[in-house]
Design an enzyme around this catalytic site. Sequence first.
Site, PDB file in Angstrom:
ATOM      1  N   HIS A  62       1.624   4.444  -2.660  1.00 26.65           N
ATOM      2  CA  HIS A  62       1.724   6.000  -2.623  1.00 26.65           C
ATOM      3  C   HIS A  62       2.974   6.524  -3.071  1.00 26.65           C
ATOM      4  O   HIS A  62       2.958   7.733  -3.520  1.00 26.65           O
ATOM      5  CB  HIS A  62       1.601   6.267  -0.849  1.00 26.65           C
ATOM      6  CG  HIS A  62       0.246   5.976  -0.467  1.00 26.65           C
ATOM      7  ND1 HIS A  62      -0.869   6.476  -1.033  1.00 26.65           N
ATOM      8  CD2 HIS A  62      -0.222   5.632   0.644  1.00 26.65           C
ATOM      9  CE1 HIS A  62      -1.876   6.565  -0.304  1.00 26.65           C
ATOM     10  NE2 HIS A  62      -1.559   5.815   0.785  1.00 26.65           N
ATOM     11  N   HIS A 120      -5.469   7.175  -2.436  1.00 24.45           N
ATOM     12  CA  HIS A 120      -6.324   6.341  -1.555  1.00 24.45           C
ATOM     13  C   HIS A 120      -7.489   6.347  -2.769  1.00 24.45           C
ATOM     14  O   HIS A 120      -8.181   7.296  -3.051  1.00 24.45           O
ATOM     15  CB  HIS A 120      -6.961   6.583  -0.235  1.00 24.45           C
ATOM     16  CG  HIS A 120      -6.251   6.370   0.857  1.00 24.45           C
ATOM     17  ND1 HIS A 120      -5.891   7.320   1.794  1.00 24.45           N
ATOM     18  CD2 HIS A 120      -5.197   5.739   0.962  1.00 24.45           C
ATOM     19  CE1 HIS A 120      -4.847   6.853   2.636  1.00 24.45           C
ATOM     20  NE2 HIS A 120      -4.681   5.695   2.398  1.00 24.45           N
ATOM     21  N   HIS A 130       0.944  -1.266   0.029  1.00 22.75           N
ATOM     22  CA  HIS A 130       0.107  -0.001  -0.051  1.00 22.75           C
ATOM     23  C   HIS A 130       0.870   1.173   0.154  1.00 22.75           C
ATOM     24  O   HIS A 130       0.765   2.371  -0.704  1.00 22.75           O
ATOM     25  CB  HIS A 130      -0.947  -0.208   1.169  1.00 22.75           C
ATOM     26  CG  HIS A 130      -1.685   1.349   1.303  1.00 22.75           C
ATOM     27  ND1 HIS A 130      -3.011   1.281   0.763  1.00 22.75           N
ATOM     28  CD2 HIS A 130      -1.661   2.301   2.041  1.00 22.75           C
ATOM     29  CE1 HIS A 130      -3.617   2.219   1.143  1.00 22.75           C
ATOM     30  NE2 HIS A 130      -2.827   3.197   1.780  1.00 22.75           N
ATOM     31  N   GLU A 131       1.908   1.348   0.818  1.00 25.01           N
ATOM     32  CA  GLU A 131       2.694   2.352   0.797  1.00 25.01           C
ATOM     33  C   GLU A 131       3.605   2.447  -0.198  1.00 25.01           C
ATOM     34  O   GLU A 131       3.869   3.994  -0.742  1.00 25.01           O
ATOM     35  CB  GLU A 131       3.477   2.288   2.192  1.00 25.01           C
ATOM     36  CG  GLU A 131       2.675   2.293   3.414  1.00 25.01           C
ATOM     37  CD  GLU A 131       1.889   3.478   3.565  1.00 25.01           C
ATOM     38  OE1 GLU A 131       1.862   4.677   3.125  1.00 25.01           O
ATOM     39  OE2 GLU A 131       0.778   3.275   4.407  1.00 25.01           O
TER      40      GLU A 131
END
Length: 592
Positions: A298, A304, A294-295
Amino acid sequence: MKILIILLVFLNLITNINCAVCSSRLQVSDIKFANTHVLPIEGKSWKNNTVTLKILPNRESLLLAKFQDQTLSYTVKVWVDDSLMGKLTLNDPSKLPPTESNGTKYSTVHHSIRIPKDWMKPKMKIQFSTMLLKSEFFFPNIGHETNLNMWLLPFYLFGANDTNTQPLSVTGSISKDVSDELIQKWSLSSLNALNHPISRIDWSYLILPAGRNNLPGLRITNSDQKRDGYEIMSVVLGILSGIRGANGEGPSSVLYYAPLIHLGANGKYADPWGGLGGGSVGTGDYSYTGIFIHEAGHSYGLPHAGDSYKSGNYPYVDGSLLGSEWGFDMNHNEFLSVNIPSNIGAYKNCNKSFILDQNKNCVKQSVMQGGAGNQAQGYRYSMFADYEEVTIQNYFKDSIIYDKSFSTGYKKWNTTTLKYETYTPSTKSNGLYGINDGLPIERNVDVYTIIITHSFVGPANLSQIYPIFKSKGNLMPFFDPTNSTQLVDIRPNVSKYAWYCHANGCDYTIKITYTDGTTKYMLLQRGKRSWFSPSGAIGSGFTDPLSGESSLSVIFNIKADKTPSKIELFETLLGFNGFNSTTATLLVSQSF
């Protein structure tokens, strides 16, 4: 005579048949390529959007095609730049790979075959054939090649070590299995994930800068002293960005991830309970599972998905995969449905919290919207949406790649010729963003990495130099403010690099004293001015303990050919005029 007449009639019949065959084409429809996602041959675009997700180059891919007669045997020839790469026989629809968790088959009508990665190139063309018929040529929309380097740099903080938490063998690297699965989730040609040359960062304390949530700076010695859940992570991201910049990796296809291993007030491991990412850097826990991917998303610039949907910048409802193309995993040789597998924990009562498709099946969430845990058994990670892969695919498209096989040592993707070509670094915008595209002047040499913090308002323990690291690294260009010949090149508005100090001034100087008595001065491209006012007034934030301007962080490399005995940071206002020892203000000094 009768035999001759019969033979002529037969030959004429055969000729007519052959002519009929020669004048027709083999009809092929719904051609797709599957690697990260299953994409139509032209790639995938979205209504009212100018972006296109292209087929990946240099990645083994599953070719799918639909024919009118499924009982025949079909072959495909592949050319790249009009050079024949080879010919393959397609498997009939019964041999199409399965779906994860024995789910619904992707198709019952497509022939398929794996295409070797060396055949997957821009300017690729394909042609299908049977014994008698050939199709027209088809031209897959192949994207650019991206080879990602990912540095893994664990932070062991507040007394954390290999014994009371996790060893470097766990935190500083990922296994081949993990790397192999990651590449199946990212629109990249290859992934090289390694422990950073620094190896690890071990600090007993951390300096929290002022400004976050209007709070003053603070020196902390355990994770419970953080004032919000992301404060430590935010500092770590800043340090990663500084190390990345100190090595001249900003223009390159390089990501950083820092597993965060720290102790709480009780002296025991404290889970960070989340992560943070952005701008090619990310941090989170050490397990390299859901938080990590997930990071990393980013880090690629992905937001998101749910928030992005609400703002009109994500096409699938509430951050789901409803409408996204299916995925495909070459390692498992199976399709990845957009629906939640029925044999995982997330499936139970999923109809109460997940988006449903038209058949009332629960739809996965994107990795960027709580999608961790939606993956089938046997997988570490769930899926990104196809739309998100466009961002990943394009994030490094303009990168400058170091490659010694090119005459200048650098290459860059040419969107016209569809290949990497020699690139000559140059200084843009009169030096506003650095010299020679922000690239290093020396590579892979022994360096010391130095990280300094300073508070203009105190207390004194916020101004310090962390323990320095020695490792292999790169060196960036600096100007010596004691050398008038060098300063000629950075005079504001009138010099070779007329905007070098225009971002916010050049008001700080580093002085290195070595054990042999020699010194080195480096003027920093940092200052106390406003944008495009290198000689302008100093802002009021530098004296405000609640302003981020009152905290300064400096990260740089120096060559490790000599040993430093003292490192000093000076405030040298209008430093492009030179270093004046009588007016310079010593901010930080530390002997070694």
